[in-house]
Enzyme design. Structure first.
Site, mmCIF file in Angstrom:
data_model
loop_
_atom_site.group_PDB
_atom_site.id
_atom_site.type_symbol
_atom_site.label_atom_id
_atom_site.label_comp_id
_atom_site.label_asym_id
_atom_site.label_seq_id
_atom_site.Cartn_x
_atom_site.Cartn_y
_atom_site.Cartn_z
ATOM 1 N N GLU A 241 10.905 16.743 14.250
ATOM 2 C CA GLU A 241 11.258 16.544 12.846
ATOM 3 C C GLU A 241 10.419 17.491 11.990
ATOM 4 O OE1 GLU A 241 12.026 12.791 9.920
ATOM 5 O OE2 GLU A 241 10.102 12.837 10.974
ATOM 6 N N LYS B 95 0.854 -1.184 0.000
ATOM 7 C CA LYS B 95 0.000 0.000 0.000
ATOM 8 C C LYS B 95 0.893 1.238 0.000
ATOM 9 C CE LYS B 95 -1.558 2.717 2.985
ATOM 10 N NZ LYS B 95 -1.522 3.983 2.211
ATOM 11 N N CYS C 218 14.149 11.480 5.929
ATOM 12 C CA CYS C 218 14.130 11.144 7.357
ATOM 13 C C CYS C 218 15.504 11.235 8.002
ATOM 14 C CB CYS C 218 13.541 9.758 7.560
ATOM 15 S SG CYS C 218 14.398 8.441 6.663
ATOM 16 N N GLU D 228 10.598 1.919 10.272
ATOM 17 C CA GLU D 228 11.652 2.900 9.992
ATOM 18 C C GLU D 228 10.969 4.259 10.041
ATOM 19 O OE1 GLU D 228 13.475 5.692 8.385
ATOM 20 O OE2 GLU D 228 13.405 4.622 6.470
#
Length: 486
Positions: free
Chosen positions: A392, A185, A293, A259
């Protein structure tokens, strides 16, 4: 349907890939992909419903329980993976164009990075042929024990929008090498690359049901994670979403690998060559508009050399060419979507309000009235208590932070809930290694910024669990069985 989108992924308009066939959706719901450059609709495509998810999971379950794939030898599976790699290699231009079209990453960069996809399939093909799937040992009573590694089962691969295909390729190449079957997905904002992969898998002749593609939004994705016939979920994305997925999987002890986010630090030691470090500090923090990331968003410099670094860094940042990502001269395109632009703008405003010093950027570049563009942005005088230090941002926003000594630099680097990546720059590689050992993060590069698909990558703390890449990545998709022989 946008002509470019149709050109790069012919199957994208109206079908899902389930049980080896391109099938019509069971729902009439449609999703839109918006251009980050023009803010116009690029194309629409069908959203998989729960019924479509059920079809895909049923196909993957049957392929695992009754089909040939888990029972092929590793060498036989490797042959299929190499065919997928060959077909991906033929489609590299399409993959790069799809990445640039949907995400806004510069075409000069996407063309450089897309070969990672066939590299992953070839690497895991090679590893499958050499990995010790069976180890024979001896018991104290003289009997024999065979410890075997078997595929974990049916896997759901849920991937984000920032690097759509490489993050999917990490999961699919590894899981297929292990003998698993899959339901993929992709992010609703970036479906095209997953369609290209499905087309390559179809051409490679991989047996029916081994790989299934069902693009969908978040609600259908949650249904997939909760599905009782999914043995493992592999997810790349935000820490918040990862926590939710981990909690759902814990209810039935489904296997999970995550992750997640990062707030990575680059420590420039007092003997570092700033000129040599500079390209590595810019490579991911700016070109994909900071939407990476493992981007080095906190740069730690010795107090006595702070101004020297700022002069050099700001000079380089000021030369970054922001523009149309399909222009080969463009070095930084737009953010991918409006909500991401608002998020980055909110973090910049927070930094200013909390007392950080805005040295450059912070607004819309001149001449760009449309699109999700923002200037490369640099802050100084950032404290650990500030939001821009801890959260972040996922945008081209870098904090430059000074320190007094090496111990303080390590403390600052580790003062975060994240631990995904990092770097150390120094004239003494062994000294850099020792500092890297003290950093609580999953990957550190000395005198560069490297992510190599042939070696493990993943996070400490709230940056995730499990590893992708290398033999460690393969082990994510294996169960260990002990067989005692008498």
């Amino acid at each position: 349907m946008n002509v470019v989108a149709r050109d790069v992924a012919p199957r994208a308009p109206d079908r899902f890939f389930i049980n080896g066939e391109w099938v019509a959706p069971k729902s009439s719901n449609m999703l839109e992909v918006i251009s980050p450059v023009t803010e116009e609709v690029l194309f629409t495509y069908p959203e998989a419903s729960e019924a479509d998810m059920d079809r895909a999971v049923t196909a993957a379950r049957d392929a695992f329980d009754n089909g040939p794939w888990p029972r092929l030898s590793p060498t036989e599976r490797a042959g299929y993976l190499r065919k997928v790699a060959a077909h991906l290699t033929e489609r590299l231009d399409d993959i790069a164009a799809a990445w640039t079209l949907q995400v806004g990453a510069p075409i000069s960069l996407t063309k450089k990075l897309v070969p990672q996809n066939p590299t992953l399939f070839n690497y895991y093909a090679d590893l499958a042929e050499t990995y010790p799937f069976m180890d024979e040992r001896s018991r104290d009573d003289g009997g024999k024990v065979r410890v075997v590694k078997e595929p974990v089962g049916v896997c759901a691969a849920i991937t984000p929008w920032n690097a759509p295909l490489v993050l999917l390729s990490y999961k699919v190449s590894t899981a297929l090498a292990a003998g698993c079957t899959m339901v993929a997905k992709p992010s609703p904002e970036t479906p095209l690359e997953a369609y290209i992969l499905a087309e390559c898998i179809e051409k490679a002749g991989i047996p029916k049901g081994v790989f299934n593609l069902v693009p969908a939004g978040r609600e259908s994705g949650d249904y997939l994670v909760r599905h009782r016939d999914i043995d493992k979920v592999a997810f790349t994305g935000s820490t918040a979403a990862g926590k939710h997925i981990a909690a759902v999987c814990a209810e039935r002890l489904a296997r999970v690998s995550l992750e997640l986010g990062g707030k990575s630090a680059a420590i420039l030691l007092d003997d570092a060559d700033f000129a040599k470090a500079l390209p590595w500090l810019l490579i991911y923090s700016m070109p994909i508009t900071g939407q990476v990331c493992f981007s080095l968003t906190r740069i730690l410099v010795p107090e006595r050399r702070k101004q020297e670094f700022l002069d050099m860094f700001l000079g380089a940042v000021s030369q970054i060419k922001v523009g149309n990502p399909f222009d080969p001269e463009t070095q930084m395109g737009p953010l991918t979507m409006e909500r991401q632009l608002r998020r980055v703008e909110g973090n910049i405003q927070s930094g200013r309000q909390e007392g950080a010093k805005l040295l450059c950027g912070g607004g819309r570049p001149a001449g760009f009235d449309r699109g999700f563009f923002i200037e490369p942005t640099v802050f100084a005088d950032v404290k650990p208590s500030m939001k821009i230090f801890q959260e972040e941002i996922f945008g081209p926003v870098v904090s430059v932070i000074s320190y007094q000594d090496e111990d303080e630099a390590v403390r600052i680097a580790n003062d975060t809930i994240y631990g995904l990546s990092g770097a150390v720059f120094t004239a003494d590689v062994e000294r850099g290694y020792q500092v890297a050992r003290r950093m609580r993060t999953g990957s550190v590069t000395v005198n560069a910024m490297i992510v190599d698909p042939k070696h493990p990558f993943g996070g400490y703390k709230q940056s995730g669990m499990g590893r992708e890449g290398g033999p460690e990545g393969l082990e994510n998709y294996l169960e260990t069985k002990t067989i005692h022989l008498t």
